[in-house]
Write a protein that holds these residues in place. Structure first.
Motif, mmCIF file in Angstrom:
data_model
loop_
_atom_site.group_PDB
_atom_site.id
_atom_site.type_symbol
_atom_site.label_atom_id
_atom_site.label_comp_id
_atom_site.label_asym_id
_atom_site.label_seq_id
_atom_site.Cartn_x
_atom_site.Cartn_y
_atom_site.Cartn_z
ATOM 1 N N THR A 21 41.599 29.594 44.636
ATOM 2 C CA THR A 21 42.842 30.155 45.156
ATOM 3 C C THR A 21 43.614 29.060 45.883
ATOM 4 N N LEU A 22 44.908 28.974 45.607
ATOM 5 C CA LEU A 22 45.724 27.930 46.236
ATOM 6 C C LEU A 22 45.864 28.196 47.730
ATOM 7 N N PRO A 23 46.035 27.107 48.518
ATOM 8 C CA PRO A 23 46.212 25.702 48.121
ATOM 9 C C PRO A 23 44.869 24.981 47.959
ATOM 10 N N PHE A 24 44.915 23.881 47.215
ATOM 11 C CA PHE A 24 43.782 22.964 47.202
ATOM 12 C C PHE A 24 44.245 21.590 46.708
ATOM 13 N N THR A 25 43.465 20.578 47.058
ATOM 14 C CA THR A 25 43.762 19.204 46.697
ATOM 15 C C THR A 25 42.512 18.582 46.094
ATOM 16 N N MET A 26 42.705 17.818 45.045
ATOM 17 C CA MET A 26 41.588 17.121 44.402
ATOM 18 C C MET A 26 41.916 15.638 44.281
ATOM 19 N N GLU A 27 40.885 14.816 44.273
ATOM 20 C CA GLU A 27 41.042 13.383 44.034
ATOM 21 C C GLU A 27 40.158 12.971 42.866
ATOM 22 N N VAL A 28 40.635 12.020 42.109
ATOM 23 C CA VAL A 28 39.825 11.380 41.077
ATOM 24 C C VAL A 28 39.915 9.879 41.319
ATOM 25 N N VAL A 29 38.812 9.196 41.121
ATOM 26 C CA VAL A 29 38.734 7.775 41.460
ATOM 27 C C VAL A 29 38.171 7.015 40.267
ATOM 28 N N PHE A 30 38.993 6.116 39.718
ATOM 29 C CA PHE A 30 38.519 5.256 38.630
ATOM 30 C C PHE A 30 38.060 3.925 39.221
ATOM 31 N N VAL A 32 45.610 32.204 41.844
ATOM 32 C CA VAL A 32 44.347 31.627 41.377
ATOM 33 C C VAL A 32 44.664 30.698 40.210
ATOM 34 N N LEU A 33 44.238 29.458 40.339
ATOM 35 C CA LEU A 33 44.629 28.423 39.371
ATOM 36 C C LEU A 33 43.416 27.575 38.992
ATOM 37 N N SER A 34 43.398 27.136 37.731
ATOM 38 C CA SER A 34 42.389 26.179 37.265
ATOM 39 C C SER A 34 43.051 24.830 37.012
ATOM 40 N N SER A 35 42.465 23.807 37.585
ATOM 41 C CA SER A 35 42.893 22.450 37.254
ATOM 42 C C SER A 35 41.824 21.824 36.366
ATOM 43 N N PHE A 36 42.265 20.983 35.461
ATOM 44 C CA PHE A 36 41.367 20.281 34.552
ATOM 45 C C PHE A 36 41.719 18.795 34.610
ATOM 46 N N PHE A 37 40.733 17.963 34.849
ATOM 47 C CA PHE A 37 40.966 16.525 34.744
ATOM 48 C C PHE A 37 39.974 15.978 33.724
ATOM 49 N N TYR A 38 40.481 15.110 32.832
ATOM 50 C CA TYR A 38 39.656 14.700 31.698
ATOM 51 C C TYR A 38 39.664 13.188 31.502
ATOM 52 N N ALA A 39 38.648 12.752 30.786
ATOM 53 C CA ALA A 39 38.565 11.389 30.260
ATOM 54 C C ALA A 39 38.311 11.517 28.758
ATOM 55 N N ALA A 40 39.006 10.687 27.971
ATOM 56 C CA ALA A 40 38.852 10.774 26.520
ATOM 57 C C ALA A 40 38.958 9.389 25.907
ATOM 58 N N LEU A 41 38.154 9.165 24.887
ATOM 59 C CA LEU A 41 38.219 7.929 24.119
ATOM 60 C C LEU A 41 39.093 8.124 22.894
#
Length: 809
Positions: free
Chosen positions: A307-316, A196-205
């Motif tokens: 729970t693994l596996p998983f895939t995420m996408e981020v789009v700028f 079991v895993l947490s992913s974090f994706f962020y944006a920061a100024l």
């Protein structure tokens, strides 16, 4: 006020001087209230003294300001050179090499985007958060497998239980550098073991430079909308992750500085229940936490726990990209990524031709990874160095400036190093000449009016956080090897062949700075005797070092004179200046400038008879505990037996050659100064191939095995650094020299060729073996076992193995 103005201002006579008309009392000031003539003299004297004191103060201030005064020469990298209008293809990139995955633009206050992750449901409270590259994380390996330095990259990060794969692709369009997307996959190594895993994706100024706002749907973060002066309006899309049993949360808050993001994320977590029975706690972001005294949020994070596996996408997506055909995700992302991979593979073979040299697919993939991690380790920094000269009582701030540069090691040295970068650009320029020219231009624009460039660039709060305070301040007395002349030698040849107008413009801007840089070395680092040079910055007062360090040379603990004085003669520095003079002559010829003086300097410093006279040698100290002073009253309490060892001089120092055969001894050979007919060349080849001296099955060791300094600690606690280990940058220079002498007719041509072939095989095979065994390319290698040592991954100059494989010198 300039120094010349202070020195050459003409002296002026004081007007309104005394004009006595004789003894007539009517002319005296007492009678009519006029100034006493003696008072006038005093006033004038005060004025003169005051003016002199002001002049002295201004001159002292001038001396203090020299170190932070930019060179008065047109800059190579103009203010808009990195803007999306002028250079859109390099505007966005993985310019945060200290993070496992991070994106930013080449704007001085760019927003940053990045990845963090943590394992949940463990005994550690809270679990460790992966974010900045850290050797203490104990990963099994991480490296960019493909990265072209501009448009895409594929990285694999190997944890013990799972693998993280990061992929990104850029798409041109609009007026702010276009779009980019990232796909991040987490795959368990053993599907039968749930993770079991947490992913974090962020944006920061960066502070208050811009605006960020979350877009929430059913209390789930779906995107981040923002605006920034360098990016215009933009949106970071965070599509829903498709996986079983996932939980989402977010954090909307404020960070004063970018180096605080990890700590703020941990502080913004609370404990939630993972299972319905509420027996398994996990850490979850707490939502909106924006202080009342700030303009608004500048740090937004999305957390996905599953729970693994998983895939995420981020789009700028840039709002200025008006004619976008498709969103850069899903099949569109996959198709463009495949296209970029094919282009990379074709270009790699065209550039290095390793298939032609009959390397296996496994070995070629290693070379691709070595090159890619060098390119993926290029960063973009903005800030000012902390510097000091002999005129400054306290350190002062250099001017703020950008720096586009590769780094030696993402976890340990994620910042610019002057002498490393010359070696880096031997490889980078072979792959992409424009990237290399851009990097060199940024470094040369950091030159002050003396011709000095701070050797270590620690720009911005994130870079500063990685460096112990005692190493932050840079001193202008200390040089660093001018290794940029190594890639410049090749670049100049290519520019002459291409005969492009933009190359001539570049060289024309570069040349005055190189002249000043060369003059700095040739004047500030000269020795007491004519035609000798010495590295400054050695401390003769230290007592806890066997030999005072020579950090300026880059070969930190390589043994030099035991007692630093201005009598020292450092052959490596002399050879660097000789080499630089030759390259300067080539550049001057290309530009139609006066080249004769540089050519004469090159010939003089390359004169083998003079070299032998000053540096050729055909012939003690030790660390021990100081003896306690006699104290019969308190024999056990008067002396601290745990104190560090100090240096004890067993005999009076005398002027003599340092008996330490090793890399420094080889410099006349490494930089091809030894005459092809010289018997000295034969002696050098003999010493190189002697297993009791420099030869090993893994490369040339840094100092002779028979030397008394071999493997010796320079302090009680610091293991030998340049006293035995094998360093790839020096082995590259040696192979380059061997190749050179093997192609020239002479009495030692065949021997040079034979040594070249054996050494090249040893170096390449060992680096690949250790990469496959450990998952890393290393800072240096053990001379007895070949094991990788030091910081890792070290795809700075150790990545020169790619050029060794390709035989590009």
């Amino acid at each position: 006020m300039s120094k010349n103005e202070l020195r050459h201002r003409p002296k002026t006579k004081q007007r309104g001087a005394l004009t006595s008309n004789g003894p007539d009392s009517s002319n005296w000031p007492y009678a009519h209230g006029r100034m006493d003539p003696y008072a006038k003299v005093i006033g004038i004297s005060v004025l003169v003294i005051t003016s002199a004191l002001i002049g002295i103060f201004r001159y002292q201030q001038y001396l203090r300001d020299i170190v932070i005064t930019p060179l008065d020469s047109p800059r190579i990298i103009l203010d808009n050179s990195s803007s999306p209008d002028v250079n859109p293809e390099k505007f966005w990139g993985t310019y945060r090499p200290h993070t496992y995955f991070g994106m930013k633009s080449r704007h001085k206050t760019s927003p940053v985007f990045g990845l963090m992750w943590m394992i949940q449901l463990t005994n550690r409270m809270p679990p460790p958060l992966r974010h900045w590259c850290n050797q203490g994380d104990g990963l099994e390996g991480y490296i960019w497998q493909m990265h072209d330095g501009v448009s895409f990259g594929i990285q694999e990060i190997r944890e013990k239980l799972y693998t993280v794969k990061t992929e990104f692709v850029k798409q041109a369009g609009g007026s702010h550098g276009g779009d980019w997307s990232a796909r991040i996959s987490f795959v368990p190594k053993d599907p039968s073991t749930p993770v079991v895993l947490s992913s974090f994706f962020y944006a920061a100024l960066d502070g208050d430079n811009g605006k960020l706002e979350p877009v929430l749907v059913n209390n789930r973060l779906r995107s981040v909308r923002g605006s920034h002066e360098g990016l215009g309006d933009f949106e970071l899309l965070l599509p829903k992750v498709e996986s079983s049993g996932q939980k989402e949360s977010y954090l909307v808050t404020y960070a004063n500085q970018l180096d605080q993001l990890e700590d703020i994320s941990i502080a913004g977590m609370g404990v939630e229940a993972w299972d319905s029975a509420r027996t398994l706690p996990y850490f979850s972001l707490a939502g909106r936490r924006v202080p009342k005294d700030v303009p608004g949020p500048n740090y937004i994070v999305k957390q996905v726990t599953t729970t693994l596996p998983f895939t995420m996408e981020v789009v700028f997506q840039s709002a200025s990209f008006a004619d976008r055909q498709n969103q850069l995700s899903g099949n569109v992302f996959s198709s463009l990524l495949e296209q970029r991979k094919k282009e990379f593979n074709d270009r790699f073979e065209e550039t290095f031709r390793l298939n032609e040299k009959e390397y296996s697919e496994r070995e070629i993939n290693f070379a691709k990874a070595a090159l890619s991690n060098m390119l993926g380790g290029i960063g973009y920094f903005y800030g000012s160095s902390l510097v000091q000269s002999s005129y400054n009582r306290e350190p002062v701030s250099y001017w703020e400036a950008p720096l586009y540069t590769a780094v030696p090691s993402r976890p340990f040295f994620p910042r610019g190093f002057l002498w490393d970068e010359g070696f880096h650009n031997l490889l980078i320029s072979a792959w992409d000449q424009e990237i290399s020219k851009d990097i060199i231009g940024h470094w040369m624009d950091l030159m002050n009016t003396e011709g000095w460039i701070p050797r270590e660039q620690i720009l911005g709060p994130e870079a500063r956080k990685k460096v112990p305070s005692e190493f932050v301040v840079q001193r202008n007395t200390n040089a660093n090897p001018p290794t940029f002349f190594l890639p410049l030698q090749r670049l100049i040849k290519n520019m002459i062949k291409s005969n492009k107008q933009e190359d001539k413009v570049y060289l024309t801007a570069l040349y005055p700075r190189l002249k000043t840089w060369f003059n700095y070395y040739n004047t500030s680092q000269n020795g007491k005797l004519p035609f000798t040079y010495r590295w400054h910055g050695r401390d003769p007062t230290v007592t806890k070092q066997l030999n005072p360090l020579t950090l300026a040379s880059g070969l930190d603990d390589y043994p030099r004179a035991s007692h630093p004085t201005d009598e020292e003669r450092h052959v490596d520095l002399r050879c660097w200046i000789a080499f630089a003079a030759g390259v300067m002559a080539d550049i001057a010829r290309t530009l139609g400038q006066d080249w004769q003086e540089y050519e004469a300097t090159h010939k003089l410093l390359s004169d083998n008879k003079l070299l032998d006279k000053l540096h050729w040698s055909p012939k003690g100290q030790q660390l021990e505990k100081p003896k306690p002073p006699p104290n019969p009253k308190h024999p056990h309490n008067s002396f601290n037996m745990d104190m560090d060892k100090i240096r004890v001089v067993l005999s009076e120092p005398t002027l003599q050659f340092v008996n330490a055969l090793g890399y420094v001894s080889l410099f006349p050979f490494l930089l091809r100064i030894v005459d092809v007919e010289s018997p000295k060349l034969n002696y050098i080849l003999r010493d190189i191939t002697d297993p009791n001296k420099l030869w090993t099955d893994y490369g040339l060791r840094s100092i002779s095995r028979s030397s008394k300094f071999y493997g010796r600690y320079n302090t009680e606690h610091d293991p030998p650094y340049w006293r035995g280990p094998i360093w790839i940058n020096m082995n590259y220079l040696c192979l380059s020299a061997l190749r050179h002498y093997s192609l020239l007719p002479g009495p030692y041509q065949d021997k040079a060729k034979s040594v070249y072939e054996d050494l090249r095989k040893n170096v390449v095979q060992n680096i690949i073996k250790e990469y496959e065994r450990t998952g890393y390319i290393w800072e240096n290698y053990h001379d007895k076992t070949g094991e990788g040592k030091g910081s890792h991954p070290f795809t700075g100059w150790s990545a020169l193995v790619v050029l060794i494989m390709a035989e590009k010198y």
